[in-house]
Write a protein that holds these residues in place. Structure first.
Motif, mmCIF file in Angstrom:
data_model
loop_
_atom_site.group_PDB
_atom_site.id
_atom_site.type_symbol
_atom_site.label_atom_id
_atom_site.label_comp_id
_atom_site.label_asym_id
_atom_site.label_seq_id
_atom_site.Cartn_x
_atom_site.Cartn_y
_atom_site.Cartn_z
ATOM 1 N N ALA A 326 -42.415 -46.224 54.617
ATOM 2 C CA ALA A 326 -43.529 -47.022 55.130
ATOM 3 C C ALA A 326 -44.647 -47.098 54.096
ATOM 4 O O ALA A 326 -44.725 -46.269 53.183
ATOM 5 C CB ALA A 326 -44.061 -46.413 56.421
ATOM 6 N N PRO A 327 -45.541 -48.079 54.217
ATOM 7 C CA PRO A 327 -46.714 -48.115 53.331
ATOM 8 C C PRO A 327 -47.609 -46.909 53.575
ATOM 9 O O PRO A 327 -47.581 -46.295 54.651
ATOM 10 C CB PRO A 327 -47.422 -49.414 53.733
ATOM 11 N N ASP A 328 -48.387 -46.551 52.595
ATOM 12 C CA ASP A 328 -49.394 -45.503 52.754
ATOM 13 C C ASP A 328 -50.286 -45.860 53.946
ATOM 14 O O ASP A 328 -50.681 -47.012 54.109
ATOM 15 C CB ASP A 328 -50.236 -45.421 51.472
ATOM 16 N N PRO A 329 -50.603 -44.899 54.819
ATOM 17 C CA PRO A 329 -51.480 -45.199 55.957
ATOM 18 C C PRO A 329 -52.826 -45.795 55.564
ATOM 19 O O PRO A 329 -53.474 -46.446 56.387
ATOM 20 C CB PRO A 329 -51.658 -43.833 56.626
ATOM 21 N N ASP A 330 -53.255 -45.580 54.325
ATOM 22 C CA ASP A 330 -54.483 -46.197 53.828
ATOM 23 C C ASP A 330 -54.174 -47.336 52.863
ATOM 24 O O ASP A 330 -54.967 -47.621 51.959
ATOM 25 C CB ASP A 330 -55.371 -45.161 53.141
ATOM 26 N N CYS A 331 -53.033 -47.989 53.070
ATOM 27 C CA CYS A 331 -52.672 -49.148 52.248
ATOM 28 C C CYS A 331 -53.834 -50.137 52.234
ATOM 29 O O CYS A 331 -54.423 -50.441 53.278
ATOM 30 C CB CYS A 331 -51.419 -49.811 52.811
ATOM 31 N N VAL A 332 -54.157 -50.652 51.061
ATOM 32 C CA VAL A 332 -55.330 -51.516 50.931
ATOM 33 C C VAL A 332 -55.137 -52.869 51.601
ATOM 34 O O VAL A 332 -56.112 -53.599 51.805
ATOM 35 C CB VAL A 332 -55.693 -51.719 49.437
ATOM 36 N N PHE A 333 -53.901 -53.209 51.954
ATOM 37 C CA PHE A 333 -53.637 -54.515 52.537
ATOM 38 C C PHE A 333 -53.597 -54.496 54.060
ATOM 39 O O PHE A 333 -53.258 -55.489 54.685
ATOM 40 C CB PHE A 333 -52.322 -55.078 51.995
ATOM 41 N N GLN A 334 -53.918 -53.353 54.658
ATOM 42 C CA GLN A 334 -53.949 -53.296 56.116
ATOM 43 C C GLN A 334 -55.093 -52.406 56.557
ATOM 44 O O GLN A 334 -55.471 -51.469 55.872
ATOM 45 C CB GLN A 334 -52.620 -52.765 56.669
ATOM 46 N N GLN A 335 -55.658 -52.723 57.708
ATOM 47 C CA GLN A 335 -56.726 -51.907 58.262
ATOM 48 C C GLN A 335 -56.150 -50.560 58.695
ATOM 49 O O GLN A 335 -55.031 -50.501 59.217
ATOM 50 C CB GLN A 335 -57.380 -52.604 59.453
ATOM 51 N N PRO A 336 -56.886 -49.469 58.472
ATOM 52 C CA PRO A 336 -56.384 -48.160 58.897
ATOM 53 C C PRO A 336 -56.046 -48.147 60.384
ATOM 54 O O PRO A 336 -56.773 -48.700 61.205
ATOM 55 C CB PRO A 336 -57.552 -47.220 58.586
ATOM 56 N N THR A 337 -54.923 -47.538 60.698
ATOM 57 C CA THR A 337 -54.448 -47.464 62.075
ATOM 58 C C THR A 337 -54.464 -46.015 62.536
ATOM 59 O O THR A 337 -54.085 -45.126 61.783
ATOM 60 C CB THR A 337 -53.005 -48.011 62.163
ATOM 61 N N PRO A 338 -54.916 -45.751 63.774
ATOM 62 C CA PRO A 338 -54.864 -44.372 64.277
ATOM 63 C C PRO A 338 -53.423 -43.885 64.357
ATOM 64 O O PRO A 338 -52.546 -44.591 64.861
ATOM 65 C CB PRO A 338 -55.491 -44.479 65.665
ATOM 66 N N PHE A 339 -53.177 -42.705 63.807
ATOM 67 C CA PHE A 339 -51.850 -42.115 63.876
ATOM 68 C C PHE A 339 -51.928 -40.802 64.640
ATOM 69 O O PHE A 339 -52.823 -39.999 64.393
ATOM 70 C CB PHE A 339 -51.291 -41.849 62.472
ATOM 71 N N PRO A 340 -51.000 -40.573 65.566
ATOM 72 C CA PRO A 340 -51.002 -39.291 66.284
ATOM 73 C C PRO A 340 -50.560 -38.166 65.354
ATOM 74 O O PRO A 340 -49.524 -38.255 64.709
ATOM 75 C CB PRO A 340 -49.969 -39.518 67.392
ATOM 76 N N ILE A 341 -51.378 -37.121 65.260
ATOM 77 C CA ILE A 341 -51.044 -35.991 64.404
ATOM 78 C C ILE A 341 -51.012 -34.729 65.256
ATOM 79 O O ILE A 341 -52.046 -34.302 65.774
ATOM 80 C CB ILE A 341 -52.066 -35.818 63.273
ATOM 81 N N PRO A 342 -49.840 -34.095 65.433
ATOM 82 C CA PRO A 342 -49.796 -32.846 66.191
ATOM 83 C C PRO A 342 -50.528 -31.758 65.430
ATOM 84 O O PRO A 342 -50.268 -31.529 64.257
ATOM 85 C CB PRO A 342 -48.294 -32.552 66.295
ATOM 86 N N VAL A 343 -51.459 -31.086 66.096
ATOM 87 C CA VAL A 343 -52.304 -30.117 65.403
ATOM 88 C C VAL A 343 -51.562 -28.824 65.123
ATOM 89 O O VAL A 343 -51.603 -28.297 64.026
ATOM 90 C CB VAL A 343 -53.569 -29.827 66.236
ATOM 91 N N LYS A 344 -50.835 -28.304 66.106
ATOM 92 C CA LYS A 344 -50.182 -27.023 65.927
ATOM 93 C C LYS A 344 -48.662 -27.139 65.871
ATOM 94 O O LYS A 344 -47.987 -26.212 65.452
ATOM 95 C CB LYS A 344 -50.579 -26.072 67.054
ATOM 96 N N ALA A 345 -48.140 -28.256 66.294
ATOM 97 C CA ALA A 345 -46.696 -28.409 66.285
ATOM 98 C C ALA A 345 -46.183 -28.505 64.859
ATOM 99 O O ALA A 345 -46.889 -28.944 63.961
ATOM 100 C CB ALA A 345 -46.298 -29.674 67.058
ATOM 101 N N ALA A 346 -44.938 -28.105 64.656
ATOM 102 C CA ALA A 346 -44.342 -28.225 63.326
ATOM 103 C C ALA A 346 -44.170 -29.698 63.003
ATOM 104 O O ALA A 346 -43.937 -30.523 63.886
ATOM 105 C CB ALA A 346 -42.982 -27.523 63.302
ATOM 106 N N PRO A 347 -44.302 -30.075 61.723
ATOM 107 C CA PRO A 347 -44.136 -31.474 61.352
ATOM 108 C C PRO A 347 -42.747 -31.981 61.749
ATOM 109 O O PRO A 347 -41.777 -31.229 61.750
ATOM 110 C CB PRO A 347 -44.294 -31.451 59.824
#
Length: 356
Positions: A326-347
């Motif tokens: 996928a493109p970098d979440p801060d790709c310059v060609f798209q507005q930043p999108t909220p991504f769910p990030i589990p805080v304590k769960a394993a990646p």
């Protein structure tokens, strides 16, 4: 410019980070290694010296030492002196709280020793909410002690939406001390996952940062912002993810990760305590071998800016639960999108091979 020589990997890493301890007297909210407590199975002094010997034999010319707070390790000076004696330059990152007059004198008396002190704003009001109450003043005291020794140090700042307006002030602060300013990208690694959404710079700030960096070529970035090169003019440095190719990270217990921002089990190539040691991992780990063959696929391959950013940061994608294609979440060609990030769960486990 062709990056094929870097993509295929080198005989030894150019950027080798060694996190010698996870013990730390601060609790920075964005800490990539979630540091605080020392790991009981840390490499011993003897094991650490054998690792340094191995790097010297591989012709590693310098190492980035961090943590945790590296100066909290009792044999810190001994290990740094040992590396220097073996012909390896040392750059270590510190919060500055343990740099008293004696430490400043020791630092200033060493050749090929580089120090960067971390603050996350030009004022205590901006920095302390990130790094802890009183941390800014203590870091400034460390700077004063090193300046008194006429030692040229660096100031390191992780760019957030809150300190972005203070970049000019940070630059002026560095000039005041005749220091170099180093700006680092915020990544959702470790404790950073819990605050990334609130602290990551806005789309507009990223564009402003790109323009600012082009006009301040003396500011160091460690290639943190190569994803911004897609705006047009390439940033200085390597505009390519170096994970497992020219970059790696050894943690306090000897695990060798493809990148200091990818501290997840699926990105470990092995442990230096195993047969073959570090060199065996670097040269023949299946993970590192795969990373040297892999290229970002998906929509990035058809983007006109692919040669400028090569798909962006693998670590940011991984820890925001995105495909590595996928493109970098801060790709310059798209507005930043909220991504769910589990805080304590394993990646989320990512099959590296399936992402190729």
């Amino acid at each position: 410019m062709s990056y094929e020589i870097f993509r295929q990997g080198l005989d030894a890493p150019i950027c080798l980070t060694w996190e010698i301890t996870y013990a730390c007297n601060l609790q920075c909210v964005h800490c990539l290694s979630s540091s605080g407590k020392r790991r009981p199975e840390e490499l011993t002094t003897a094991e650490a010296k054998r690792l340094i010997d191995e790097w010297a034999e591989m012709k590693v010319f310098y190492i980035n030492v961090g943590g945790g707070e590296p100066m909290s390790r009792k044999d810190f000076r001994e290990l740094m002196d040992y590396a220097l004696a073996r012909g390896i330059g040392v750059k270590f990152s510190t919060n500055g709280t343990l740099i008293d007059d004696d430490a400043a004198a020791w630092i200033a008396s060493r050749d090929y020793l580089d120090v960067q002190i971390s603050i996350d704003g030009a004022t205590a009001d901006t920095s302390d909410p990130i790094r802890g109450e009183g941390s800014y003043d203590r870091a400034r005291q460390a700077m004063e002690r090193l300046a008194k020794q006429r030692f040229p140090f660096k100031i390191n700042t992780t760019v957030t939406r809150h300190n972005y307006p203070q970049i000019d002030e940070l630059y002026a602060l560095a000039q005041r001390y005749e220091a170099e300013l180093r700006l680092t990208r915020l990544r959702p690694t470790g404790r950073g996952g819990a605050v990334w959404q609130d602290l990551r710079p806005t789309h507009e700030q990223n564009r402003g940062l790109y323009e600012w960096l082009l006009n301040h070529r003396d500011v160091l970035t460690g290639d943190s912002f190569f994803h911004l090169s897609a705006y047009g003019q390439p940033m200085d440095g390597l505009n390519l993810c170096g994970a497992g190719r020219i970059v790696c990270c050894v943690d306090p217990v000897g695990e060798v990760y493809a990148c200091p921002f990818m501290l997840a089990p699926e990105f470990s190539g092995g442990n230096v305590r195993q047969p073959g040691g570090f060199a065996g991992i670097w040269r023949s780990s299946p993970l590192f071998t795969h990373l040297r063959e892999w290229q970002v696929g998906g929509s990035c391959q058809t983007c006109n800016a692919y040669d400028q950013c090569h798909g962006g940061c693998m670590a940011v994608k991984h820890f925001t639960q995105q495909s590595l294609d996928a493109p970098d979440p801060d790709c310059v060609f798209q507005q930043p999108t909220p991504f769910p990030i589990p805080v304590k769960a394993a990646p989320r486990p990512i099959g590296i091979a399936s992402s190729a």
